[in-house]
Design an enzyme around this catalytic site. Sequence first.
Site, short mmCIF file in Angstrom:
data_model
loop_
_atom_site.label_atom_id
_atom_site.label_comp_id
_atom_site.label_asym_id
_atom_site.label_seq_id
_atom_site.Cartn_x
_atom_site.Cartn_y
_atom_site.Cartn_z
N ASN A 15 -11.97 -11.61 -2.10
CA ASN A 15 -12.21 -11.25 -0.69
C ASN A 15 -13.70 -11.24 -0.38
O ASN A 15 -14.11 -11.69 0.69
CB ASN A 15 -11.57 -9.90 -0.36
CG ASN A 15 -10.09 -10.01 -0.08
OD1 ASN A 15 -9.69 -10.44 1.00
ND2 ASN A 15 -9.27 -9.68 -1.07
N ARG A 92 -10.71 2.81 -5.96
CA ARG A 92 -10.86 4.26 -6.09
C ARG A 92 -10.51 4.94 -4.77
O ARG A 92 -10.72 4.38 -3.70
CB ARG A 92 -12.30 4.62 -6.46
CG ARG A 92 -12.76 4.05 -7.78
CD ARG A 92 -14.08 4.66 -8.16
NE ARG A 92 -13.92 6.09 -8.42
CZ ARG A 92 -13.53 6.58 -9.59
NH1 ARG A 92 -13.26 5.79 -10.58
NH2 ARG A 92 -13.42 7.88 -9.75
N ILE A 93 -9.99 6.15 -4.90
CA ILE A 93 -9.68 6.92 -3.69
C ILE A 93 -10.95 7.63 -3.25
O ILE A 93 -11.64 8.26 -4.07
CB ILE A 93 -8.54 7.92 -3.99
CG1 ILE A 93 -7.27 7.14 -4.33
CG2 ILE A 93 -8.31 8.85 -2.80
CD1 ILE A 93 -6.12 7.99 -4.82
N ASN A 108 -10.53 -1.57 5.22
CA ASN A 108 -9.92 -1.83 3.92
C ASN A 108 -8.86 -2.91 4.05
O ASN A 108 -8.18 -2.99 5.08
CB ASN A 108 -9.26 -0.54 3.40
CG ASN A 108 -8.62 -0.71 2.03
OD1 ASN A 108 -9.24 -1.27 1.11
ND2 ASN A 108 -7.39 -0.25 1.87
N HIS A 110 -5.31 -4.15 2.41
CA HIS A 110 -4.23 -3.66 1.56
C HIS A 110 -3.13 -4.72 1.48
O HIS A 110 -2.73 -5.27 2.51
CB HIS A 110 -3.66 -2.35 2.11
CG HIS A 110 -2.61 -1.77 1.21
ND1 HIS A 110 -2.92 -1.12 0.03
CD2 HIS A 110 -1.26 -1.79 1.29
CE1 HIS A 110 -1.80 -0.76 -0.56
NE2 HIS A 110 -0.77 -1.14 0.18
N SER A 137 -2.57 -6.15 5.24
CA SER A 137 -3.03 -5.38 6.40
C SER A 137 -4.51 -5.10 6.27
O SER A 137 -5.01 -4.86 5.17
CB SER A 137 -2.31 -4.01 6.46
OG SER A 137 -0.91 -4.16 6.48
N THR A 142 -9.25 6.20 6.71
CA THR A 142 -9.26 7.64 7.02
C THR A 142 -9.00 8.38 5.71
O THR A 142 -8.83 7.76 4.66
CB THR A 142 -8.17 8.00 8.04
OG1 THR A 142 -6.90 7.66 7.48
CG2 THR A 142 -8.37 7.27 9.36
N ASP A 146 -4.42 4.71 2.32
CA ASP A 146 -3.76 3.56 2.96
C ASP A 146 -3.09 3.97 4.27
O ASP A 146 -2.11 3.35 4.70
CB ASP A 146 -2.70 2.93 2.02
CG ASP A 146 -3.32 2.40 0.72
OD1 ASP A 146 -4.49 2.00 0.75
OD2 ASP A 146 -2.63 2.41 -0.31
N GLN A 172 -2.89 -13.15 -0.95
CA GLN A 172 -4.36 -13.19 -1.02
C GLN A 172 -4.94 -14.30 -0.15
O GLN A 172 -5.96 -14.11 0.49
CB GLN A 172 -4.82 -13.35 -2.47
CG GLN A 172 -4.78 -12.02 -3.22
CD GLN A 172 -5.86 -11.93 -4.29
OE1 GLN A 172 -6.26 -12.92 -4.85
NE2 GLN A 172 -6.32 -10.72 -4.56
#
Length: 218
Positions: A15, A92-93, A108, A110, A137, A142, A146, A172
């Site tokens: 990406n 990572r979160i 982001n 996903h 998506s 936030t 996701d 992808q």
Amino acid sequence: MSSRALVLISGGGTNLQSFIDAIAAGRLDAELVGVLSDQPRAFGLQRAERADIPTTVLGAGGYDSRESYDRALQEAMLQFEPELVLLAGFMRILGAGLVRQFEGRMLNVHPSLLPAYRGLHTHRRVLEAGDRRHGCSIHFVTEELDGGPVVAQAEVAVADDDTEQTLSARVQAREHMLFPAVAQWFVSGRLNCVGDKVSLDGRILSEPVVFPKEEEIV
Ligand code: GAR
């Protein structure tokens, strides 16, 4: 003047490559001011170096808590003075403070049609469920994993003989068109997010912009 964009990665960086290519092709009016990885061996770092983009590696080892890593990450991100943050396979979160810092300017990608299949192993779960439709998506980030407002989705059809690998490759390929396009909407001022409200061309989006399977993304 083009917008300052920072890209966060953990892996191969396909990406990231799509942003590099979109900028070179004049499809994305952004300057990639940095690439930050939590994985020192991420192949995406080599892509960045090849494109003369400054890189930073911030591994999580050595931090005694998620909060202290998050603070260091936030600090490292701020050094780049980004106007836009692109999470391109960053696995990572992110903590609440960091998310708040970049609220309304962090996107982001996903690999599912959210809100379906948040989390990991999306392609496997789609195949196990026997779904005929899948895709990717792009959403604003936030505090909910996701869970931020979805801006756009690109679909793929699931074939009978699909495997995780074939499906992932097709999803992808759609990501590589969709993410730079949505980034361009943002940097050109067409796309805005305030709280959980996303607007495109001055109109609040009540649902994501969907590109049906095979339809070109512009
Ligand atoms: C992408 O397919 C992206 O959708 C996924 O990681 C891949 C990174 O590939 N992201 C997530 O699963 C986030 N939850 P890349 O490093 O080649 O761009």
